[in-house]
Design an enzyme around this catalytic site. Structure first.
Site, short mmCIF file in Angstrom:
data_model
loop_
_atom_site.label_atom_id
_atom_site.label_comp_id
_atom_site.label_asym_id
_atom_site.label_seq_id
_atom_site.Cartn_x
_atom_site.Cartn_y
_atom_site.Cartn_z
N GLY A 250 0.81 -1.21 0.00
CA GLY A 250 0.00 0.00 0.00
C GLY A 250 0.84 1.26 0.00
O GLY A 250 0.50 2.25 -0.67
N ASP A 251 1.95 1.24 0.74
CA ASP A 251 2.85 2.39 0.78
C ASP A 251 3.47 2.62 -0.60
O ASP A 251 3.67 3.76 -1.02
CB ASP A 251 3.95 2.17 1.82
CG ASP A 251 3.39 1.70 3.15
OD1 ASP A 251 2.30 2.17 3.53
OD2 ASP A 251 4.03 0.86 3.80
#
Length: 305
Positions: A250-251
């Site tokens: 996600g990052d």
């Protein structure tokens, strides 16, 4: 200038096992330690894309020194507030196809430490980008992201937000420029069920139109993602591959979106890059490289809705 904010960083101690047996002595096959936290991960991915950023947040003790030494070694700028207590350690166990985590207790952030951090944000200038990412230490109020977004917008600083739960629910009232909930977090945000793409689109449109959020990117794992924002509404397919490393995916997507948007100001291209970046990290043993992302880009198909 791009800044990333990690209010609750950690040392990630990653241990690989042939099998994990609770209640027994387990021997690792390999292990490693790295600076962890969503904002720090974003800085690391941006660095791999050739983009400089400065990591902000809180660190303390010998564990905090490990994080700053780690970032210095890989040449990522940082300007953390020093805490009286030690930064936490998170243990991540990888056995066969399963992953388990034991997250450490967050240090207490005193009021003077928090005010020292806000002073750093107050020095940022028009056009700067700040990525606020990750969970909050329990000693901070759930509305601190909302306060930070509101303050940054008054300074004409672009506020990017990647969090979940109550901190996200509070912060959307300050209208950050970008958010990236997954479909489960989106459902939680509205206290409802998300059964299909139309539900995702309907709720994302509310965030874009009513909360005035420029970009809403809803990730849906193997089902790809849905983007709603200034670039319209679109469904993006996910590249095919075997997921081996979920941490940081996600990052990486956040970093991918910011990287592409900065260079193109094209929402479709930015959303495609985000999906490819998240997948590239999921398919590798560590955070993605630019080459890995761009190899997957042709597999990301876009359908405008």
């Amino acid at each position: 200038m791009i800044y990333t904010v990690t209010l609750n960083p950690a040392i990630d101690y990653v241990v690989s096992l042939e099998a994990f047996h609770p209640g027994e002595v387990n021997r690792s096959q390999s292990d490693y330690k790295e600076a962890g936290g969503k904002g720090i991960n974003v800085s690391r991915v941006l660095d791999r894309f050739g983009v400089q950023s400065t990591a902000l947040g809180f660190v303390g003790g010998f564990t905090g020194k490990f994080i700053t030494d780690y970032l210095t070694e890989i040449e990522i700028e940082h300007d953390f507030v020093s805490l009286k207590q030690d930064t936490r350690i998170n243990v991540k166990l990888k056995a066969a196809s399963e992953e388990s985590e034991v997250n450490g207790v967050s240090p207490t952030i005193e009021e003077d430490e928090y005010q020292a951090f806000l002073l750093k944000l107050e020095q940022l200038k028009k056009g700067d980008i700040v990525i606020l990412a990750g969970s909050l230490p329990s000693s901070l109020s759930i509305n601190v992201y909302q306060e930070m977004v509101a303050m940054l917008k008054q300074q004409d600083v672009i506020a990017i937000l990647d969090t979940s739960g109550a901190p996200l629910a509070e912060a959307i009232n300050a209208s950050p420029s970008f958010i990236k909930p997954n479909h489960h977090e989106l459902a939680e945000l509205f206290d409802t069920e998300v059964k299909d793409d139309q539900d995702v689109i309907r709720l994302a449109k509310q965030l874009h139109q009513e909360q005035q959020i420029d970009h809403v990117l809803v990730s849906m794992a193997k089902a790809g993602a849905i983007y709603v924002g200034v670039g319209g509404v679109m469904k993006l397919s996910a590249p095919k591959g075997t997921a081996v490393h979920s941490v940081g995916a996600g990052d990486s997507a956040v970093a991918g979106f910011i990287y592409s948007w900065q260079t193109s100001e094209n929402a479709e291209e930015a959303a495609k890059y985000a999906v490819a970046a998240g997948s590239a990290t999921a398919f590798s043993k560590t955070l993605c490289t630019k080459e890995e992302v761009e190899a997957l880009l042709p597999q990301v198909n876009v359908t405008h809705i």
